[in-house]
Design an enzyme around this catalytic site. Structure first.
Site, PDB file in Angstrom:
ATOM      1  N   ASP A  67       0.887  -1.174   0.000  1.00  0.00           N
ATOM      2  CA  ASP A  67       0.000   0.000   0.000  1.00  0.00           C
ATOM      3  C   ASP A  67       0.922   1.219   0.000  1.00  0.00           C
ATOM      4  O   ASP A  67       1.528   1.541   1.020  1.00  0.00           O
ATOM      5  CB  ASP A  67      -0.877  -0.037   1.265  1.00  0.00           C
ATOM      6  CG  ASP A  67      -1.669   1.260   1.476  1.00  0.00           C
ATOM      7  OD1 ASP A  67      -1.645   2.136   0.596  1.00  0.00           O
ATOM      8  OD2 ASP A  67      -2.310   1.378   2.536  1.00  0.00           O
ATOM      9  N   LYS A 121       2.645  11.281  -3.536  1.00  0.00           N
ATOM     10  CA  LYS A 121       1.635  10.551  -4.320  1.00  0.00           C
ATOM     11  C   LYS A 121       0.721  11.516  -5.095  1.00  0.00           C
ATOM     12  O   LYS A 121       0.225  11.173  -6.161  1.00  0.00           O
ATOM     13  CB  LYS A 121       0.811   9.697  -3.361  1.00  0.00           C
ATOM     14  CG  LYS A 121      -0.158   8.736  -4.020  1.00  0.00           C
ATOM     15  CD  LYS A 121      -0.742   7.812  -2.966  1.00  0.00           C
ATOM     16  CE  LYS A 121      -1.808   6.910  -3.499  1.00  0.00           C
ATOM     17  NZ  LYS A 121      -2.326   6.004  -2.444  1.00  0.00           N
ATOM     18  N   GLU A 136      -7.224   0.462  -4.550  1.00  0.00           N
ATOM     19  CA  GLU A 136      -7.264   0.367  -3.082  1.00  0.00           C
ATOM     20  C   GLU A 136      -8.612  -0.170  -2.565  1.00  0.00           C
ATOM     21  O   GLU A 136      -8.623  -1.040  -1.685  1.00  0.00           O
ATOM     22  CB  GLU A 136      -6.942   1.732  -2.468  1.00  0.00           C
ATOM     23  CG  GLU A 136      -5.468   2.091  -2.666  1.00  0.00           C
ATOM     24  CD  GLU A 136      -5.177   3.576  -2.515  1.00  0.00           C
ATOM     25  OE1 GLU A 136      -6.070   4.337  -2.090  1.00  0.00           O
ATOM     26  OE2 GLU A 136      -4.036   3.983  -2.820  1.00  0.00           O
ATOM     27  N   ASP A 146     -13.154   5.645   2.674  1.00  0.00           N
ATOM     28  CA  ASP A 146     -11.740   5.728   3.079  1.00  0.00           C
ATOM     29  C   ASP A 146     -11.413   7.144   3.559  1.00  0.00           C
ATOM     30  O   ASP A 146     -11.286   8.070   2.751  1.00  0.00           O
ATOM     31  CB  ASP A 146     -10.881   5.335   1.856  1.00  0.00           C
ATOM     32  CG  ASP A 146      -9.377   5.374   2.146  1.00  0.00           C
ATOM     33  OD1 ASP A 146      -8.971   5.896   3.198  1.00  0.00           O
ATOM     34  OD2 ASP A 146      -8.616   4.881   1.288  1.00  0.00           O
TER      35      ASP A 146
END
Ligand code: AMP
Length: 380
Positions: free
Chosen positions: A8, A69, A167, A189
């Site tokens: 991850d 990211k 994800e 999330d």
């Protein structure tokens, strides 16, 4: 076949997991910590990664890279709105962002590769074998160039990226939802700095993304900020002190606000304490879960709009969602769980560690690819 790990590669933290005799497990580093902060810092002794790099965030913000990211597979024009959030220098070469660290500049995949290398070393140390193959997760909304940049990062780190998976799909795998053969899944999330909602459809072992939505600047950091603001006002009222003029104390205040928030996920009241500057005394107060919830409710409500929009885009009503999965550290908050439960009208899956669930699912996918779980074909 050599072992494949699941990774991850997160905005704030990254984790690596593997399949241990049929059970996915996250690999811990020193002090049993499973998360590697996704931070790279340039020091006088060279580049450092993870926890030690995080220490440099407040002291040397101009040479400490976090949230890389957000820049993967992007050009400078794509991130104009983001620039105000970042104290380090971004430039562009050949349409690709470069991050300046001292004399040198690095592409986002090069920085991400340093984080991946750290995870690779951690896995090698724990498992006692060379690790060269991985499955890496990305947000469902990542486009082709963001996915390619993630693969490039893997390659630079010496990893063959056998599959990039979404994800929310990974989180669903961690809960074994693929065994249901069909259904609709909402993956909520809420991390430290970002919120994502994904609506997935599972049919015959294939996960399809029906809709995604979210807020790229909403998360636990915002909860910490409203709590810290309450304390600041209190300190001003009680001690006549404007703490904002003391950066080190402001940092300590924010950390204390975060710790109080985390304690209030398990307790209903807690005591907050903080040393004030220049011998002006000590700040102390009680904070109840009820007070925390009334401060945070508007922020939690802000996550529900994107959920409703995603449902609408998927052409579904809330009651048509079969499974709800919680991901991200902020979903430990009872208020968040309640609001999500109320919206979808069903108990969300939350018994796995919400920080680890994506990495665990990546390990499940890795195991499927390596033939460990033979009776399953899985596509994403
Ligand atoms: P993530 O980005 O998924 O690692 O989530 C990190 C966020 O989760 C941070 O804002 C943390 O403060 C928050 N968090 C972690 N543990 C808890 C907890 N027990 N209660 C509330 N928030 C938490």
């Amino acid at each position: 076949m050599s072992r494949i790990v699941g990774i991850d590669l997160g905005t704030t933290n990254s984790l690596v997991a593997y399949m241990d005799h049929g059970t996915p497990r996250v690999i811990a580093g020193r002090h049993e910590r499973t998360m590697v902060p996704s931070v790279v810092a340039l020091t006088d002794n060279g580049l450092i990664v993870g926890d030690p790099a995080k220490e440099h965030l407040t002291r040397h913000p101009e040479r400490t890279v976090y949230s890389v990211k957000r820049f993967m597979g992007k050009g400078l024009a794509d991130v104009q709105d983001e620039l105000a959030y970042f104290p380090y220098t971004l430039t562009e070469k050949g349409g690709v962002i470069r991050i300046q660290l001292g004399e040198k500049s690095y592409s986002p995949p090069q920085i991400s590769a340093m984080i991946l290398k750290e995870l690779k070393l951690r896995a090698e140390a724990a498992l006692g074998e060379s690790i060269t193959k991985a499955v890496i997760t990305v947000p469902a909304y990542f486009n082709d160039s963001q996915r390619q940049a993630t693969k490039d990062a893997g390659m630079i780190a010496g990893l063959e990226v056998l599959r990039i998976i979404n994800e929310p799909t990974a989180a669903s795998l961690a809960y074994g939802l693929q065994e249901k053969t069909q259904g609709t899944i909402a993956v909520y999330d809420l991390g430290g700095g970002t919120f994502d909602i994904s609506i997935l459809k599972l049919k015959n072992g294939i996960f399809e993304v029906l809709a995604t939505n979210g807020d790229t600047h909403l998360g636990g950091d915002d909860f910490d900020r409203v709590i810290a603001d309450l304390f600041l006002a209190d300190i001003h009222a009680q001690h006549g002190l404007a703490l904002a003029a003391y950066p080190d104390h402001m940092q300590a205040l924010r950390l204390e606000a975060e710790r109080a928030k985390m304690r209030l996920s398990d307790e209903t009241r807690t005591t907050v304490q903080l040393d004030l500057p220049e011998g002006t005394g000590r700040f102390m107060r009680e904070l109840t879960r009820e007070q925390l919830e009334s401060l945070c409710l508007p922020l939690v409500e802000r996550t529900l709009g994107p959920c409703r929009q995603a449902l609408k885009d998927a052409g579904l009503a809330p009651h048509e969602i079969d499974e709800v999965v919680l991901v991200g550290g902020s979903t430990r908050m009872p208020l968040v769980r309640q609001r999500v439960h109320a919206l979808f009208g069903k108990q969300p899956h939350c018994n796995l560690n919400p920080d680890e669930v994506v990495a665990l699912g990546a390990a499940v996918q890795a195991d499927i690819l390596s033939g460990g779980t033979t009776d399953m074909l899985l596509l994403d």
